[in-house]
Design a protein around this motif. Structure first.
Motif, PDB file in Angstrom:
ATOM      1  N   PRO A  14     -20.306  29.034 -68.454  1.00 32.41           N
ATOM      2  CA  PRO A  14     -21.035  28.642 -67.842  1.00 32.41           C
ATOM      3  C   PRO A  14     -21.862  29.323 -66.620  1.00 32.41           C
ATOM      4  CG  PRO A  14     -19.269  26.835 -67.812  1.00 32.41           C
ATOM      5  CD  PRO A  14     -18.694  28.682 -68.178  1.00 32.41           C
ATOM      6  N   ARG A  15     -23.300  28.954 -66.053  1.00 35.41           N
ATOM      7  CA  ARG A  15     -24.118  30.640 -65.232  1.00 35.41           C
ATOM      8  C   ARG A  15     -24.358  29.469 -64.629  1.00 35.41           C
ATOM      9  NH1 ARG A  15     -28.529  32.399 -70.759  1.00 35.41           N
ATOM     10  NH2 ARG A  15     -26.742  32.966 -71.846  1.00 35.41           N
ATOM     11  N   THR A  16     -24.719  29.880 -63.442  1.00 33.80           N
ATOM     12  CA  THR A  16     -25.368  30.296 -62.381  1.00 33.80           C
ATOM     13  C   THR A  16     -26.846  29.656 -62.165  1.00 33.80           C
ATOM     14  OG1 THR A  16     -24.161  30.479 -60.561  1.00 33.80           O
ATOM     15  CG2 THR A  16     -25.936  30.194 -59.983  1.00 33.80           C
ATOM     16  N   ILE A  17     -27.874  28.883 -61.550  1.00 31.02           N
ATOM     17  CA  ILE A  17     -28.810  28.626 -62.559  1.00 31.02           C
ATOM     18  C   ILE A  17     -29.750  29.206 -60.798  1.00 31.02           C
ATOM     19  CG2 ILE A  17     -30.635  27.175 -62.800  1.00 31.02           C
ATOM     20  CD1 ILE A  17     -29.198  25.818 -64.442  1.00 31.02           C
ATOM     21  N   THR A  18     -30.658  29.935 -60.415  1.00 30.91           N
ATOM     22  CA  THR A  18     -31.216  30.128 -59.238  1.00 30.91           C
ATOM     23  C   THR A  18     -32.777  29.016 -59.844  1.00 30.91           C
ATOM     24  OG1 THR A  18     -30.623  31.601 -58.895  1.00 30.91           O
ATOM     25  CG2 THR A  18     -32.043  31.665 -58.126  1.00 30.91           C
ATOM     26  N   ASP A  19     -33.352  28.264 -58.718  1.00 32.39           N
ATOM     27  CA  ASP A  19     -34.578  27.475 -58.667  1.00 32.39           C
ATOM     28  C   ASP A  19     -35.447  28.145 -58.279  1.00 32.39           C
ATOM     29  OD1 ASP A  19     -32.433  25.161 -59.606  1.00 32.39           O
ATOM     30  OD2 ASP A  19     -32.141  24.921 -57.229  1.00 32.39           O
ATOM     31  N   ARG A  20     -36.922  28.542 -58.314  1.00 36.36           N
ATOM     32  CA  ARG A  20     -37.573  28.879 -58.419  1.00 36.36           C
ATOM     33  C   ARG A  20     -37.886  28.909 -56.613  1.00 36.36           C
ATOM     34  NH1 ARG A  20     -42.082  25.377 -61.912  1.00 36.36           N
ATOM     35  NH2 ARG A  20     -41.038  25.453 -63.729  1.00 36.36           N
ATOM     36  N   ASP A  21     -36.985  27.265 -55.407  1.00 37.74           N
ATOM     37  CA  ASP A  21     -37.406  28.557 -54.029  1.00 37.74           C
ATOM     38  C   ASP A  21     -35.930  29.112 -53.755  1.00 37.74           C
ATOM     39  OD1 ASP A  21     -35.162  26.429 -54.625  1.00 37.74           O
ATOM     40  OD2 ASP A  21     -35.587  24.852 -53.870  1.00 37.74           O
ATOM     41  N   GLY A  22     -35.193  29.458 -54.860  1.00 38.40           N
ATOM     42  CA  GLY A  22     -34.250  30.649 -54.187  1.00 38.40           C
ATOM     43  C   GLY A  22     -32.768  29.860 -54.565  1.00 38.40           C
ATOM     44  N   ALA A  23     -33.028  28.517 -54.032  1.00 32.38           N
ATOM     45  CA  ALA A  23     -31.585  28.092 -53.785  1.00 32.38           C
ATOM     46  C   ALA A  23     -30.679  28.025 -55.330  1.00 32.38           C
ATOM     47  CB  ALA A  23     -31.263  26.284 -53.599  1.00 32.38           C
ATOM     48  N   GLU A  24     -29.154  28.026 -55.326  1.00 29.67           N
ATOM     49  CA  GLU A  24     -28.211  27.820 -56.992  1.00 29.67           C
ATOM     50  C   GLU A  24     -27.874  26.951 -56.748  1.00 29.67           C
ATOM     51  OE1 GLU A  24     -25.660  30.979 -55.611  1.00 29.67           O
ATOM     52  OE2 GLU A  24     -27.084  32.494 -55.918  1.00 29.67           O
ATOM     53  N   GLU A  25     -27.307  26.599 -57.928  1.00 30.28           N
ATOM     54  CA  GLU A  25     -27.775  24.932 -59.038  1.00 30.28           C
ATOM     55  C   GLU A  25     -26.222  25.952 -60.283  1.00 30.28           C
ATOM     56  OE1 GLU A  25     -29.249  22.502 -60.128  1.00 30.28           O
ATOM     57  OE2 GLU A  25     -31.952  24.100 -60.657  1.00 30.28           O
ATOM     58  N   GLY A  26     -26.476  24.651 -60.849  1.00 26.45           N
ATOM     59  CA  GLY A  26     -25.437  24.560 -61.890  1.00 26.45           C
ATOM     60  C   GLY A  26     -23.895  25.321 -62.127  1.00 26.45           C
ATOM     61  N   TRP A  27     -23.605  26.120 -62.272  1.00 23.69           N
ATOM     62  CA  TRP A  27     -22.661  26.810 -62.057  1.00 23.69           C
ATOM     63  C   TRP A  27     -21.261  27.813 -61.289  1.00 23.69           C
ATOM     64  CZ3 TRP A  27     -18.115  23.732 -64.742  1.00 23.69           C
ATOM     65  CH2 TRP A  27     -17.342  24.421 -65.186  1.00 23.69           C
ATOM     66  N   LEU A  28     -20.903  27.153 -59.930  1.00 25.86           N
ATOM     67  CA  LEU A  28     -20.738  27.785 -58.960  1.00 25.86           C
ATOM     68  C   LEU A  28     -19.223  27.991 -58.353  1.00 25.86           C
ATOM     69  CD1 LEU A  28     -23.302  26.337 -56.723  1.00 25.86           C
ATOM     70  CD2 LEU A  28     -23.990  27.711 -57.909  1.00 25.86           C
ATOM     71  N   ARG A  29     -19.190  29.458 -58.529  1.00 23.10           N
ATOM     72  CA  ARG A  29     -18.589  29.387 -58.565  1.00 23.10           C
ATOM     73  C   ARG A  29     -17.397  29.864 -57.175  1.00 23.10           C
ATOM     74  NH1 ARG A  29     -20.422  31.126 -62.517  1.00 23.10           N
ATOM     75  NH2 ARG A  29     -19.351  31.007 -64.846  1.00 23.10           N
ATOM     76  N   THR A  30     -15.952  29.170 -57.206  1.00 26.56           N
ATOM     77  CA  THR A  30     -15.988  29.386 -55.519  1.00 26.56           C
ATOM     78  C   THR A  30     -14.686  30.319 -55.323  1.00 26.56           C
ATOM     79  OG1 THR A  30     -14.842  27.772 -55.655  1.00 26.56           O
ATOM     80  CG2 THR A  30     -16.253  27.510 -55.204  1.00 26.56           C
ATOM     81  N   ALA A  31     -13.594  30.521 -54.280  1.00 28.16           N
ATOM     82  CA  ALA A  31     -12.906  31.036 -53.834  1.00 28.16           C
ATOM     83  C   ALA A  31     -11.738  30.193 -54.769  1.00 28.16           C
ATOM     84  CB  ALA A  31     -11.427  30.888 -52.742  1.00 28.16           C
ATOM     85  N   ALA A  32     -10.575  31.626 -54.748  1.00 28.16           N
ATOM     86  CA  ALA A  32      -8.772  30.635 -55.732  1.00 28.16           C
ATOM     87  C   ALA A  32      -9.102  29.754 -57.054  1.00 28.16           C
ATOM     88  CB  ALA A  32      -8.484  29.272 -54.603  1.00 28.16           C
ATOM     89  N   GLY A  33     -10.267  30.741 -57.452  1.00 27.06           N
ATOM     90  CA  GLY A  33      -9.966  30.348 -58.650  1.00 27.06           C
ATOM     91  C   GLY A  33     -11.198  29.154 -59.131  1.00 27.06           C
ATOM     92  N   GLY A  34     -11.555  28.427 -58.136  1.00 28.76           N
ATOM     93  CA  GLY A  34     -12.767  27.457 -58.360  1.00 28.76           C
ATOM     94  C   GLY A  34     -14.182  27.048 -58.979  1.00 28.76           C
ATOM     95  N   VAL A  35     -14.194  26.245 -58.856  1.00 28.84           N
ATOM     96  CA  VAL A  35     -15.930  26.044 -59.470  1.00 28.84           C
ATOM     97  C   VAL A  35     -15.817  25.019 -58.727  1.00 28.84           C
ATOM     98  CG1 VAL A  35     -17.289  24.966 -61.371  1.00 28.84           C
ATOM     99  CG2 VAL A  35     -15.593  26.620 -61.732  1.00 28.84           C
TER     100      VAL A  35
END
Length: 462
Positions: A138-159
């Motif tokens: 899955p992909r991270t989506i960058t909004d027109r205002d620069g914010a990120e949404e969608g599938w955001l990967r975090t530390a320790a194998g997280g999402v």
């Protein structure tokens, strides 16, 4: 919002399904295709026409080591016209196959549009069942205002999966416009040392070998942008409000200690909000504290807002929990009506400050009035998608409500605060719905308030 499994059969290239004839897929239907996009004033391509989703049943498996999600989305819907084809919103991912009412369906991709052509025409008013099997990264989506949404990967194998305004299409296909709300079942399989949290209630959790499967159920209708999936080594806490409402909160272990004090006040804030806004609209409440950097904003995900640790303060908690009434239960009809969500949640902060901190709402109004950013455009008319979460939607939106309060008086304003989410409980409403309702409840012509504060373009009124 506040800013700051493996498949049992191999994936089949989607192109092989387009126009296929074996399995009974055929043309010969007299219906018309549903619209690809609902012509939202700010996001015209979001959502799809021709059907209304009633329920999503998502069966997902995530492998953090490969960053691979595989899943099956079962979508129960009703046709709102005679349909020869319909669209689903899906960003990225590889589609293996699609069925409609158990029969293979032809399908093709064009950008974020997955067009499905069922074997038989779907008659207006008829229920139908679509199943989409898909997989990929899955992909991270960058909004027109620069914010990120969608599938955001975090530390320790997280999402962290967040959906405002369109990010949910990164992890499941659907009708991703706030006007089409549905109930959800979400089953998520992850490594057993990780937790998987979603909206609603945890109805079942099982472990088998090295895997853990958690099943979450949301029985109240939910806009897809409010759906969330949080995967990681989260710890949970349980409690209840004085009325017995279950409280389930979670925190990343690295921020649990620093967010515990505010998280421990979820029940208190919910009880206060119920006194101001009427009965809590869902079957549980809570909050999820994530690491800083996981997202650049807090989001009112249904039942259980997601809040980064650096923003996990009492005002943000009040704001996001107020959204459970204003935005989640009563959802804006389209994205231009966003002030109905953010203006109310901002005003809830002012009410909390007035009730619990001794700061009159007049003082909060005065501060907002003097803030230049609040006058960039009218709250009911964001000029483009880039501005849907800008200051006027929040601050000037709250000023509109305060002007209504001044015009109608305390008793009628309190009735409005409670009556609005009651009238449109679990539904959608527009700015016009609200202005009509406010005048109905108050018995007053509020045209001057709407002209000057809600729609006015002449700068600060004096």
């Amino acid at each position: 919002m506040r800013r700051l499994p493996r498949f049992l059969v191999p994936l089949v290239p989607l192109a092989l399904l387009v126009g296929c004839t074996d399995g009974g897929v055929s043309g010969g239907v007299s219906g018309t295709p549903g619209a690809a996009g609902l012509r939202d004033p700010l996001f015209p391509r979001l959502g799809n026409g021709g059907y209304d989703v009633r329920h999503y049943r998502l069966t997902l498996e995530y492998d953090p080591s490969a960053d691979r999600l595989s899943g099956s989305a079962e979508i129960l819907a009703d046709a709102t016209q005679d349909l020869s084809a319909f669209n689903l919103d899906l960003h990225g991912m590889e589609v293996a196959d699609v069925t409609v009412d158990g029969a293979p369906a032809a399908a093709n991709r064009a950008g974020d549009e997955l067009t499905v052509r069922p074997r038989d025409e779907l008659r207006r008013g008829a229920p139908f069942r679509t199943v989409v099997r898909y997989a990929g990264t899955p992909r991270t989506i960058t909004d027109r205002d620069g914010a990120e949404e969608g599938w955001l990967r975090t530390a320790a194998g997280g999402v962290l999966a967040l959906g405002q305004p369109a990010g949910s299409m990164a992890w499941f296909p659907g009708n991703h416009h706030p006007s089409d709300k549905a109930t959800y079942d979400v089953a998520v399989t992850v490594p057993r040392d990780l937790a998987a949290l979603s909206n609603g209630e945890l109805v079942r959790e099982t472990t088998k070998g090295a895997a853990r499967t958690s099943v979450w159920r949301s029985t109240a209708p939910m806009a897809s942008y409010l759906a969330t999936l949080v995967i990681g080594p989260y710890g949970t806490t349980n409690g209840r409000t004085r009325d017995g409402l279950p409280v389930l909160s979670a925190a990343d272990p690295t921020v649990a200690a620093r967010t515990a004090a505010v998280a421990g006040r979820v029940a208190e804030v919910t009880e206060w909000a119920a006194g101001r806004f009427g009965p809590y609209p869902f079957s549980s409440v809570g909050a999820i504290a994530v690491r800083d950097g996981a997202a650049g904003y807090a989001l009112e995900t249904q039942n259980r807002p997601v809040i980064p640790a650096g923003m996990f303060d009492l005002r943000t908690l009040v704001h996001e929990l107020a959204h459970q009434w204003y935005g989640n239960s009563v959802t804006p009809a389209n994205w231009r009506d966003m002030w109905l969500s953010e203006g109310f949640a901002t005003y809830a902060e002012w009410l909390w400050a007035e009730d619990r901190e001794g700061t009159p709402a007049d003082d909060s109004f005065a501060e907002a009035y003097e803030t230049d950013a609040n006058w960039a455009f009218p709250p009911a008319a964001p000029p483009s998608a880039e501005h849907v979460s800008d200051a006027p939607v929040y601050g000037r939106g709250a000023m509109v409500l305060h002007q209504v309060r001044r015009e109608v008086g305390e008793e009628k304003f309190l009735a409005l605060l409670k009556g609005w989410p009651e009238r449109h409980r679990h539904g959608n409403a527009s700015t016009r719905d609200f202005t009509s309702y406010a005048e109905e409840v108050s018995g007053r012509d509020l045209g001057k308030v709407w002209k000057v504060w809600l729609y006015g373009t002449g700068g600060r009124p004096r």
